[in-house]
Design an enzyme around this catalytic site. Structure first.
Site, short mmCIF file in Angstrom:
data_model
loop_
_atom_site.label_atom_id
_atom_site.label_comp_id
_atom_site.label_asym_id
_atom_site.label_seq_id
_atom_site.Cartn_x
_atom_site.Cartn_y
_atom_site.Cartn_z
N ARG A 282 0.72 -1.30 -0.33
CA ARG A 282 -0.35 0.45 -0.17
C ARG A 282 0.81 1.05 0.20
O ARG A 282 1.88 1.24 1.55
CB ARG A 282 -1.16 0.01 1.02
CG ARG A 282 -2.47 1.02 1.17
CD ARG A 282 -3.33 1.45 2.56
NE ARG A 282 -1.88 1.92 3.39
CZ ARG A 282 -1.84 2.08 4.31
NH1 ARG A 282 -2.87 0.88 5.14
NH2 ARG A 282 -0.88 2.75 5.15
N HIS A 286 -4.14 4.22 3.73
CA HIS A 286 -5.08 4.00 4.36
C HIS A 286 -6.85 4.21 3.03
O HIS A 286 -6.88 3.33 2.47
CB HIS A 286 -5.21 3.54 5.07
CG HIS A 286 -6.80 2.18 5.63
ND1 HIS A 286 -7.27 1.42 5.19
CD2 HIS A 286 -7.92 2.98 6.18
CE1 HIS A 286 -7.99 1.23 5.57
NE2 HIS A 286 -8.61 1.83 6.05
N TYR A 295 2.49 6.64 11.90
CA TYR A 295 3.00 5.06 11.90
C TYR A 295 4.07 4.75 11.01
O TYR A 295 4.75 3.29 11.05
CB TYR A 295 1.57 4.46 12.38
CG TYR A 295 1.00 3.61 10.40
CD1 TYR A 295 1.28 2.89 9.85
CD2 TYR A 295 -0.15 4.95 10.97
CE1 TYR A 295 0.57 3.06 8.75
CE2 TYR A 295 -1.31 4.91 9.70
CZ TYR A 295 -0.75 4.30 8.85
OH TYR A 295 -1.45 4.30 7.75
C1 LIG Z 1 -15.10 -5.48 11.03
C2 LIG Z 1 -14.85 -4.56 10.86
N1 LIG Z 1 -13.51 -4.27 11.79
C3 LIG Z 1 -12.60 -2.65 11.42
C4 LIG Z 1 -12.93 -2.29 10.76
C5 LIG Z 1 -12.38 -1.07 10.39
N2 LIG Z 1 -10.88 -1.02 9.09
C6 LIG Z 1 -11.40 -0.75 8.01
S1 LIG Z 1 -10.56 -1.26 6.95
C7 LIG Z 1 -9.58 -2.19 8.21
C8 LIG Z 1 -8.16 -2.43 8.04
C9 LIG Z 1 -8.18 -3.73 6.82
O1 LIG Z 1 -6.69 -4.26 6.31
P1 LIG Z 1 -7.00 -5.35 5.39
O2 LIG Z 1 -7.64 -6.04 5.49
O3 LIG Z 1 -5.20 -5.52 5.08
O4 LIG Z 1 -7.20 -4.33 3.94
P2 LIG Z 1 -6.28 -2.97 3.30
O5 LIG Z 1 -7.35 -1.70 3.83
O6 LIG Z 1 -4.86 -2.84 3.82
O7 LIG Z 1 -6.86 -3.03 1.77
C10 LIG Z 1 -9.60 -2.11 9.81
C11 LIG Z 1 -8.93 -2.75 10.51
C12 LIG Z 1 -13.96 -2.65 9.87
N3 LIG Z 1 -14.75 -1.85 8.71
N4 LIG Z 1 -14.76 -4.17 9.75
#
Ligand SMILES: Cc1ncc(C[n+]2csc(CCOP(=O)(O)OP(=O)(O)O)c2C)c(N)n1
Ligand SMILES: [Mg+2]
Length: 387
Positions: A282, A286, A295
Site C-alpha cells: 500500500r 489507508h 506510523y
Molecule cells: C469488522 C471490521 N473491523 C474493523 C474495521 C475497521 N477497518 C477498516 S479497514 C481496516 C483494515 C483492513 O485491512 P486489510 O484487510 O489489510 O485491507 P486494506 O485496507 O489493507 O486493503 C479496518 C481494521 C472494519 N471496517 N470492519
C-alpha cells in the site's frame, strides 16, 4: 474480457522470487511453505520469464495496460477531489493496480466478483461507470447497487464480511450446475476475521467455485502484517483448509492474470476453490482519513518504488513493440480525459436530500426520530439562511 489461448496462460511452474514485506528476506519465512508456489513472470526490470509468459494477445495486453493506467488516474483524481472537499472518504489503490486488474481479467460477464473497498480499478473494468463510483464514494446510496448486467456485489466496508456470501454464491453456482465462478477480494487484515476462515472451510468442503484473492499489501490501516499474525504466509490459511494455494507477486500483472486464470479454470472444471495471496504494497494512505506518516517511515516505501506494476508492464510492452513513449503519453491523456468527463458528470448529478438519512432504518419512523429529523432540518434551514 476474453483471454486468447487460455491454456497457454496457465503457469507451469513457479519460482521463489516474490518479495514479502521485508524485501531482503524474500522467502526466508520461518513458516514452512510446503508445496506453496511463489509465482513471478515479469521481474522488477520488466524482463519476462519466457517459459511462463502467457500468450494473451496484443489487444488484451493493451486493454489490460489501459485499465491499469485508468485505475491510477481515477485514484489520483479522487484524492484531489477529496482534498478539495468535493469527495467523501476514499481508499486509494496506488501501486496495487496489477493485483486489482489481474484478478478480474480472466472473468467473463457471467462470472461474479465480490470486491473490497479498494477494488475500484476492477470495478471500472467490470463495467461500473466512474461517475457512479464517484457518487458512491461521495456517500450517495444510489451509487452502491451494481449496474444492470454486472455480476458484482456492492463492496463491503465491514472487512471480510463479503467473503462468506461470496462462497454462498459459489455454492449456488454448483447447485444450479453452472460453469461459472466468483472471485472474492479481501485484505491481509480481513484474512484474520473469523468469517473468512469459515468461508475457506465451507468453500473447500463444498468444492465451491471460488477464487479467494487475499491482497497482502503489508498493512491493515496502521497494523503491519508482521504484527497482525505470527504466520505471514497468508496462503497457508488456504492450504490449512485443503485449498490449493499460491503466493503471487501482486505487482506483476502477468503473474496475477495467470494465477487467476488457472484458479478460474479449476473452479469451472468442478475442482473447487483456490487461494491466491497477492503480495503487494500500500503505497498511499489507508484512506483519506489516515496519515501513515504517524506510523511508518517514508523509507519503508523505497524498495517498492522500483516495483511499480505500471512501469514494469510498460517496459514489457515496449520490448514487445506494443508501446512507445508517445503512446504512453497518449494513453495517459485519454484516461485523464475520461476521468474528467466522469467527474463533470458526477458534479452535474442532483445534490443529496439531507432528510434521506432518516428514511431507511424503520418502515415507519418513530415519533422521537421524527422530532429529531424536524429539528435537524430546521437547523439546516437556519444555517443556510444565515450564510
Ligand atoms: C469488522 C471490521 N473491523 C474493523 C474495521 C475497521 N477497518 C477498516 S479497514 C481496516 C483494515 C483492513 O485491512 P486489510 O484487510 O489489510 O485491507 P486494506 O485496507 O489493507 O486493503 C479496518 C481494521 C472494519 N471496517 N470492519
Ligand atoms: Mg492490507
Amino acid at each position: 474480457m476474453a483471454i486468447e489461448n487460455q491454456d497457454k496462460a496457465t503457469p507451469t511452474s513457479g519460482k521463489e522470487v516474490v518479495p514479502p514485506h521485508t524485501p531482503s528476506a524474500m522467502n526466508t519465512s520461518p513458516i514452512d511453505l510446503g508445496h506453496i508456489e511463489v509465482l513471478q513472470i515479469l521481474n522488477e526490470h520488466g524482463e519476462v520469464d519466457a517459459g511462463l509468459e502467457p500468450n494473451l494477445g496484443d489487444d488484451t495486453l493493451m486493454q489490460v495496460y489501459r485499465a491499469m493506467v485508468l485505475a491510477r488516474t481515477f485514484d489520483q483524481r479522487m484524492l484531489t477531489m477529496q482534498r478539495q472537499g468535493r469527495m467523501g472518504t476514499f481508499a486509494p489503490n496506488l501501486g496495487q493496480e496489477a493485483c486489482i486488474i489481474g484478478q478480474v481479467v480472466p472473468l467473463t460477464e457471467n462470472d461474479w466478483y465480490a470486491p473490497s473497498y479498494r477494488s475500484f480499478g476492477a470495478q471500472i473494468l467490470r463495467g461500473w461507470p466512474m461517475e457512479q463510483l464517484m457518487r458512491l464514494w461521495a456517500g450517495f446510496h444510489d451509487g452502491f447497487p451494481p449496474p444492470e448486467n454486472v455480476n458484482d456485489l456492492p463492496f463491503s466496508i465491514v472487512i471480510g464480511s463479503h467473503v462468506l456470501p461470496a462462497v454462498g454464491i459459489g455454492m449456488g453456482m454448483n447447485y444450479k450446475k453452472k460453469k461459472e465462478c466468483i472471485v472474492v477480494n479481501y485484505g491481509d487484515g480481513a484474512s484474520s476475521q473469523g468469517a473468512v476462515s469459515e468461508a475457506l472451510n465451507f468453500a473447500a468442503v463444498y468444492k465451491a467455485p471460488v477464487v479467494f484473492v487475499c491482497e497482502n499489501n503489508g498493512w491493515a490501516i496502521s497494523t503491519p502484517v508482521q504484527k497482525q499474525t505470527m504466520n505471514e504466509v497468508l496462503a497457508t490459511r488456504g492450504s490449512a483448509h485443503g485449498i490449493p494455494s499460491i503466493r503471487v507477486d501482486g505487482n506483476d500483472i502477468l503473474a496475477m492474470i495467470c494465477a487467476t486464470q488457472e484458479a478460474v479454470t479449476r473452479a469451472k472444471n468442478g475442482d473447487g476453490p483456490t487461494l491466491i495471496e497477492a503480495i503487494t504494497y500500500r503505497m498511499s494512505l489507508h484512506t483519506t482519513a489516515d496519515d501513515p506518516k504517524v506510523y511508518r517511515e517514508e523509507s519503508q516505501l523505497d524498495p517498492w518504488h522500483c516495483r511499480c506494476p505500471i512501469t514494469r508492464f510498460e517496459t514489457y510492452l515496449k520490448n514487445k513493440q506494443l508501446l512507445t513513449d508517445e503512446s504512453i503519453k497518449t494513453t495517459l491523456e485519454e484516461c485523464e480525459h475520461d476521468v474528467i468527463a466522469a467527474r463533470d458528470a458526477f458534479y452535474a448529478m442532483p445534490a443529496a436530500d439531507p432528510s434521506e438519512i432518516f428514511d431507511y432504518l424503520y418502515e415507519s419512523i418513530p415519533e422521537e426520530l421524527k422530532a429529531q429529523r424536524d429539528e435537524y432540518l430546521q437547523r439546516l434551514r437556519d444555517k443556510w439562511e444565515d450564510s
